[in-house]
Design a protein around this motif. Structure first.
Motif, PDB file in Angstrom:
ATOM      1  N   SER A 169      10.983  -2.472   5.267  1.00 60.92           N
ATOM      2  CA  SER A 169      11.107  -3.458   4.198  1.00 60.92           C
ATOM      3  C   SER A 169      11.270  -2.788   2.834  1.00 60.92           C
ATOM      4  CB  SER A 169       9.887  -4.383   4.186  1.00 60.92           C
ATOM      5  OG  SER A 169       8.730  -3.725   3.691  1.00 60.92           O
ATOM      6  N   ILE A 170      10.725  -1.593   2.688  1.00 59.16           N
ATOM      7  CA  ILE A 170      10.821  -0.838   1.438  1.00 59.16           C
ATOM      8  C   ILE A 170      12.180  -0.141   1.296  1.00 59.16           C
ATOM      9  CG2 ILE A 170       9.840   1.154   0.184  1.00 59.16           C
ATOM     10  CD1 ILE A 170       7.165   0.527   1.516  1.00 59.16           C
ATOM     11  N   GLY A 171      12.848   0.047   2.436  1.00 61.70           N
ATOM     12  CA  GLY A 171      14.063   0.870   2.435  1.00 61.70           C
ATOM     13  C   GLY A 171      13.738   2.331   2.660  1.00 61.70           C
ATOM     14  N   ALA A 172      12.470   2.629   3.022  1.00 61.76           N
ATOM     15  CA  ALA A 172      12.096   3.985   3.420  1.00 61.76           C
ATOM     16  C   ALA A 172      12.544   4.207   4.865  1.00 61.76           C
ATOM     17  CB  ALA A 172      10.598   4.189   3.261  1.00 61.76           C
ATOM     18  N   ILE A 173      12.419   5.445   5.354  1.00 66.38           N
ATOM     19  CA  ILE A 173      12.985   5.824   6.650  1.00 66.38           C
ATOM     20  C   ILE A 173      11.854   6.153   7.615  1.00 66.38           C
ATOM     21  CG2 ILE A 173      14.536   7.419   7.835  1.00 66.38           C
ATOM     22  CD1 ILE A 173      15.828   7.933   5.025  1.00 66.38           C
ATOM     23  N   TRP A 174      11.877   5.555   8.776  1.00 64.87           N
ATOM     24  CA  TRP A 174      10.809   5.639   9.782  1.00 64.87           C
ATOM     25  C   TRP A 174      11.146   6.669  10.855  1.00 64.87           C
ATOM     26  CZ3 TRP A 174       6.033   3.698  10.804  1.00 64.87           C
ATOM     27  CH2 TRP A 174       5.580   3.677  12.125  1.00 64.87           C
ATOM     28  N   SER A 175      10.117   7.300  11.393  1.00 66.63           N
ATOM     29  CA  SER A 175      10.284   8.155  12.564  1.00 66.63           C
ATOM     30  C   SER A 175       8.952   8.234  13.282  1.00 66.63           C
ATOM     31  CB  SER A 175      10.754   9.558  12.157  1.00 66.63           C
ATOM     32  OG  SER A 175      11.201  10.270  13.283  1.00 66.63           O
ATOM     33  N   SER A 176       8.973   8.218  14.628  1.00 71.10           N
ATOM     34  CA  SER A 176       7.714   8.207  15.368  1.00 71.10           C
ATOM     35  C   SER A 176       7.757   9.133  16.569  1.00 71.10           C
ATOM     36  CB  SER A 176       7.367   6.788  15.836  1.00 71.10           C
ATOM     37  OG  SER A 176       8.335   6.290  16.738  1.00 71.10           O
ATOM     38  N   CYS A 177       6.575   9.623  16.926  1.00 73.36           N
ATOM     39  CA  CYS A 177       6.351  10.394  18.146  1.00 73.36           C
ATOM     40  C   CYS A 177       5.096   9.871  18.821  1.00 73.36           C
ATOM     41  CB  CYS A 177       6.155  11.881  17.857  1.00 73.36           C
ATOM     42  SG  CYS A 177       7.668  12.826  17.621  1.00 73.36           S
TER      43      CYS A 177
ATOM     44  N   PRO B  30       8.708  14.599   5.673  1.00 66.78           N
ATOM     45  CA  PRO B  30       8.081  13.302   5.412  1.00 66.78           C
ATOM     46  C   PRO B  30       7.118  13.334   4.226  1.00 66.78           C
ATOM     47  CG  PRO B  30       7.036  14.376   7.280  1.00 66.78           C
ATOM     48  CD  PRO B  30       8.211  15.225   6.916  1.00 66.78           C
ATOM     49  N   LYS B  31       6.945  12.176   3.611  1.00 71.60           N
ATOM     50  CA  LYS B  31       5.981  12.031   2.518  1.00 71.60           C
ATOM     51  C   LYS B  31       4.637  11.512   3.025  1.00 71.60           C
ATOM     52  CE  LYS B  31       7.157  10.668  -1.681  1.00 71.60           C
ATOM     53  NZ  LYS B  31       7.596   9.842  -2.858  1.00 71.60           N
TER      54      LYS B  31
ATOM     55  N   GLY C 292       0.810  -1.215   0.000  1.00 70.02           N
ATOM     56  CA  GLY C 292       0.000   0.000   0.000  1.00 70.02           C
ATOM     57  C   GLY C 292       0.839   1.259   0.000  1.00 70.02           C
ATOM     58  N   LEU C 293       1.898   1.268   0.791  1.00 69.85           N
ATOM     59  CA  LEU C 293       2.793   2.430   0.816  1.00 69.85           C
ATOM     60  C   LEU C 293       3.476   2.627  -0.538  1.00 69.85           C
ATOM     61  CD1 LEU C 293       4.449   2.022   4.345  1.00 69.85           C
ATOM     62  CD2 LEU C 293       2.842   3.811   3.653  1.00 69.85           C
TER      63      LEU C 293
ATOM     64  N   ARG D 101      12.396   3.880  -1.628  1.00 71.14           N
ATOM     65  CA  ARG D 101      13.630   3.841  -0.843  1.00 71.14           C
ATOM     66  C   ARG D 101      14.103   5.263  -0.519  1.00 71.14           C
ATOM     67  NH1 ARG D 101      18.620   0.089  -2.840  1.00 71.14           N
ATOM     68  NH2 ARG D 101      20.393   1.336  -2.140  1.00 71.14           N
ATOM     69  N   GLY D 102      14.370   5.518   0.757  1.00 71.74           N
ATOM     70  CA  GLY D 102      14.862   6.817   1.187  1.00 71.74           C
ATOM     71  C   GLY D 102      13.783   7.821   1.552  1.00 71.74           C
ATOM     72  N   ASP D 103      12.516   7.578   1.181  1.00 69.52           N
ATOM     73  CA  ASP D 103      11.429   8.475   1.588  1.00 69.52           C
ATOM     74  C   ASP D 103      11.183   8.330   3.086  1.00 69.52           C
ATOM     75  OD1 ASP D 103      10.987   9.493  -0.943  1.00 69.52           O
ATOM     76  OD2 ASP D 103       9.470   7.985  -1.451  1.00 69.52           O
ATOM     77  N   ARG D 104      10.585   9.366   3.684  1.00 72.89           N
ATOM     78  CA  ARG D 104      10.333   9.341   5.114  1.00 72.89           C
ATOM     79  C   ARG D 104       8.855   9.094   5.394  1.00 72.89           C
ATOM     80  NH1 ARG D 104      13.684  11.674   2.239  1.00 72.89           N
ATOM     81  NH2 ARG D 104      12.992  13.821   2.647  1.00 72.89           N
ATOM     82  N   VAL D 105       8.606   8.155   6.290  1.00 72.72           N
ATOM     83  CA  VAL D 105       7.266   7.858   6.792  1.00 72.72           C
ATOM     84  C   VAL D 105       7.276   8.150   8.286  1.00 72.72           C
ATOM     85  CG1 VAL D 105       5.534   6.065   7.178  1.00 72.72           C
ATOM     86  CG2 VAL D 105       6.864   6.078   5.053  1.00 72.72           C
ATOM     87  N   VAL D 106       6.406   9.046   8.731  1.00 70.63           N
ATOM     88  CA  VAL D 106       6.389   9.428  10.143  1.00 70.63           C
ATOM     89  C   VAL D 106       5.096   8.962  10.787  1.00 70.63           C
ATOM     90  CG1 VAL D 106       7.958  11.376   9.847  1.00 70.63           C
ATOM     91  CG2 VAL D 106       5.484  11.745   9.629  1.00 70.63           C
ATOM     92  N   ALA D 107       5.176   8.687  12.080  1.00 71.90           N
ATOM     93  CA  ALA D 107       4.038   8.117  12.804  1.00 71.90           C
ATOM     94  C   ALA D 107       3.770   8.909  14.074  1.00 71.90           C
ATOM     95  CB  ALA D 107       4.318   6.662  13.144  1.00 71.90           C
TER      96      ALA D 107
END
Length: 639
Positions: A144-152, A170-171, A113-114, A121-127
């Protein structure tokens, strides 16, 4: 740990009489040690490495050059579909479980879905999410995609979240409609709408219903639901993008003591190796173990707990207050889940002592083998309470590390005895020393906690710090080429350690660190306040004492109503954990000649250090301002 030592003897010809000798080898023969971790845990790489560590330098160490792999792939490696991966509960949700087969399906669907939303790869997904299974699925899909995670965590105020996420552009934003804490619901829909408006790079907002089954959402750009994300790609195959060893995995954040929080970037390979080592060897997570740590998604301990899935053990998640409906809730969870490791904070254990909690009374905690404590130093009274009230055969390990390396570098060693008030030992591969002011390593003395050799999980860089100057200033300014962490530590002659709290001005509450600048922004938004100073004073057996000192507009007085307004502003804009214990009115805030607030000297004075040792009055723009704090320290000492 024993199996690893036997393997070293059989496969590498390296035999050690005790843990101390093993540790010494691990920090002097870095390349051999980390190669042994790679081989012992059979790291899976689609491209081999050419060199382990071409040059021992800090900052700038390059590990396992040429290797390509994926952190998330190792999470799923060898897992049987029918086995339990996660048990989870919250104030809103009953205890449930997620098995590996279902987790694999959900991660595959979320990743597909993402990808359809354009995440690459390299895009940012924030939570902006609580500690629930959907957050875990989102992270593993992103990795798993190689995207970059960040959470608060959703208890962070809007400005604190924006200060963090906006830096990394983030995207996609994953969020909830709200959360429940201590029996009270907190709507976050308008906060989410404001975050999306303030971050134009966000193209899609994925909403996980949490407070309500079908929440009405404000006008949010690119909004879709979690169910829609997963439903569109049911049956997708889970694929793992192969990325270089130092490809960014996630972004964690410093406390923001001086300006914006630092966006700390850590890599797939470095975190993989560190967590394989730490969670298998030091945490001793084994098949049939169920590992719990009380944390939020805004603390590195969430990432650390996720890393337990690299071992044969399963994990337990809990979202909510540890005191709702009472202080028994987590011990009840331990019984219901068959928990084998109960991880928490020193302040929580201190709260159990104060409230007279009896964990073993009327509960079957037969499977509970260990209790872990972190976030702040655990007092000897805390040690005694665990052995008296949890069980005499409990392995209690107090542990200390940091967001900066996403691990504990001092703490549990399952081969060593436990001494009250002490951490068992320095972690393998972590060259931790105590330095005096001249940069000499000292034993049986309190000194600055430093790391003298590189570790793979050290930050790759800070986001937006193109020339690396902010990175160097954060860790390497005082002792060039040596990492200064910002804690006081004593290394004892028997190899144990004692942590005495922060040597800088970071505010640490329940393991969640926040910089003073974030608190000041909230406080100074109150019209009556014109200046402020906040410190975190260590107090044995507690999470510490956090007083706030404010300078008010002429004619204004600090009454109960104004104090409550200030506390409410901090609670809403920063975090409920960082509301001060007390608020005091002062005439002036001590400042240097260059205008810097004297947080650390004031903290030291209130901790009992004589003023002449804590600060040089000649360096102050207003030296008489220290008199108030000297007087207050005297009154505190008498009480």
């Amino acid at each position: 740990m024993t199996r690893y030592m036997r393997w070293l003897a059989a496969e590498r010809g390296q035999s050690f009489d005790d843990y101390g000798a093993l540790w010494e080898w691990s920090v002097t023969e870095l390349e051999d040690f980390w190669t042994s971790i790679w081989d012992f845990f059979e790291v899976q790489a689609s491209a081999p490495y050419s060199k382990v560590l071409p040059e021992r330098v800090m900052p700038g160490a390059r590990w396992f050059e040429g290797a390509e792999l994926n952190y998330a792939e190792h999470i799923f490696r060898g897992k049987r579909d029918a086995d339990v991966a996660v048990q989870h509960a919250s104030e809103l949700r009953e205890l449930d479980e997620l098995r590996w087969g279902e987790l694999r399906k959900q991660v595959a669907a979320a990743a597909a879905g993402l990808r359809e939303l354009g995440v690459d790869r390299g895009d940012r997904v924030v939570a902006y999410l609580p500690n629930i299974p959907e957050t875990l699925v989102g992270f593993l899909a992103t990795a798993s995609i190689g995207a970059i995670w960040s959470s608060c965590s959703p208890d962070f105020g809007a400005s604190s979240v924006a200060d963090r996420f906006a830096q990394i552009e983030p995207k996609v934003l994953l969020c909830v409609d709200g959360y429940r804490y201590n029996g009270k619901d907190f709507d976050r829909r308008e906060t989410v709408a404001g975050l999306v408006r303030g971050m134009p790079t966000i193209q899609h907002t994925i909403v996980i219903p949490y407070l309500e089954p079908a929440p009405k959402l404000p006008d949010v750009r690119g909004a879709t639901t979690w169910a829609q994300l997963l439903e569109a790609d049911q049956g997708a195959e889970l694929r793992f993008e192969q990325v270089p060893f130092d490809h960014p995995l996630w972004v964690l954040y410093s406390s923001g003591t001086t300006g914006l929080p630092k966006a700390i970037v850590q890599g797939h390979g470095g975190i993989l190796l560190e967590h394989l080592k730490k969670l298998n060897l030091h945490l001793d997570a084994q098949d049939q173990d169920r590992i719990f740590w009380f944390t939020t998604t805004g603390w590195m301990m969430w990432n650390f707990l996720v890393g337990v899935l690299l071992t044969p053990a399963s994990i337990v998640l809990y979202e909510g207050s540890p005191a709702q409906p009472d202080m028994d809730v987590l011990w009840d969870l331990a019984e219901r889940t068959g928990m084998t490791c109960f991880g928490t904070s020193a302040s929580y254990l201190a709260g159990c002592v104060k409230e007279g909690v009896e964990p073993a009374s009327g509960r079957d905690l037969e499977r509970l083998r260990s209790v872990g404590s972190t976030g702040s130093p655990l007092s000897p009274e805390g040690f005694e309470w665990v052995y008296e009230h949890v069980g005499r055969d409990t392995w209690l390990f107090s542990t200390s590390g940091g967001t900066d390396v996403c691990t504990a570098f001092v703490g549990g060693v399952p081969l060593l005895p436990v001494y009250s008030g002490e951490l068992q030992g320095r972690a393998l591969g972590a060259a931790v020393e105590a330095f005096d002011d001249q940069g000499n390593s000292v034993t049986d003395q309190v000194g600055e906690l430093v790391i003298t050799e590189p570790m793979p999980s050290m930050p790759l860089f800070f986001w937006g710090d193109e020339d690396g100057s902010r990175y160097r200033a954060s860790y390497f300014e005082q002792f060039p080429g040596v990492w200064r962490h910002g804690d006081w530590i004593e290394i004892t002659s028997r190899g144990t350690a004692v942590i005495y709290g922060r040597s800088d001005s970071t505010i640490n509450r329940q393991g969640v660190r926040m910089g003073t600048s974030e608190i000041y922004r909230a406080v100074l938004a109150v019209p009556e306040v014109i200046d402020a100073l906040v410190v975190d004073v260590p107090r044995p057996g507690t999470e510490g004492w956090m007083p706030l000192f404010v300078v008010l507009e002429p004619g204004a007085d600090l009454d109960e109503q104004l104090a409550n307004t200030i506390k409410r502003r901090i609670r809403e804009q920063c975090s409920p954990r960082h509301v001060p214990n007390d608020v005091f009115q002062v005439r002036e805030v001590p400042r240097t000649l260059s205008g810097k607030v004297l947080e650390v000297p004031v903290k030291r004075i209130l901790s009992g250090t004589p003023a002449e040792q804590a600060a040089s009055r000649d360096s102050l723009a207003n030296p008489e301002s220290l008199d108030y704090f000297v007087d207050l320290a005297g009154r505190l000492g008498e009480s």
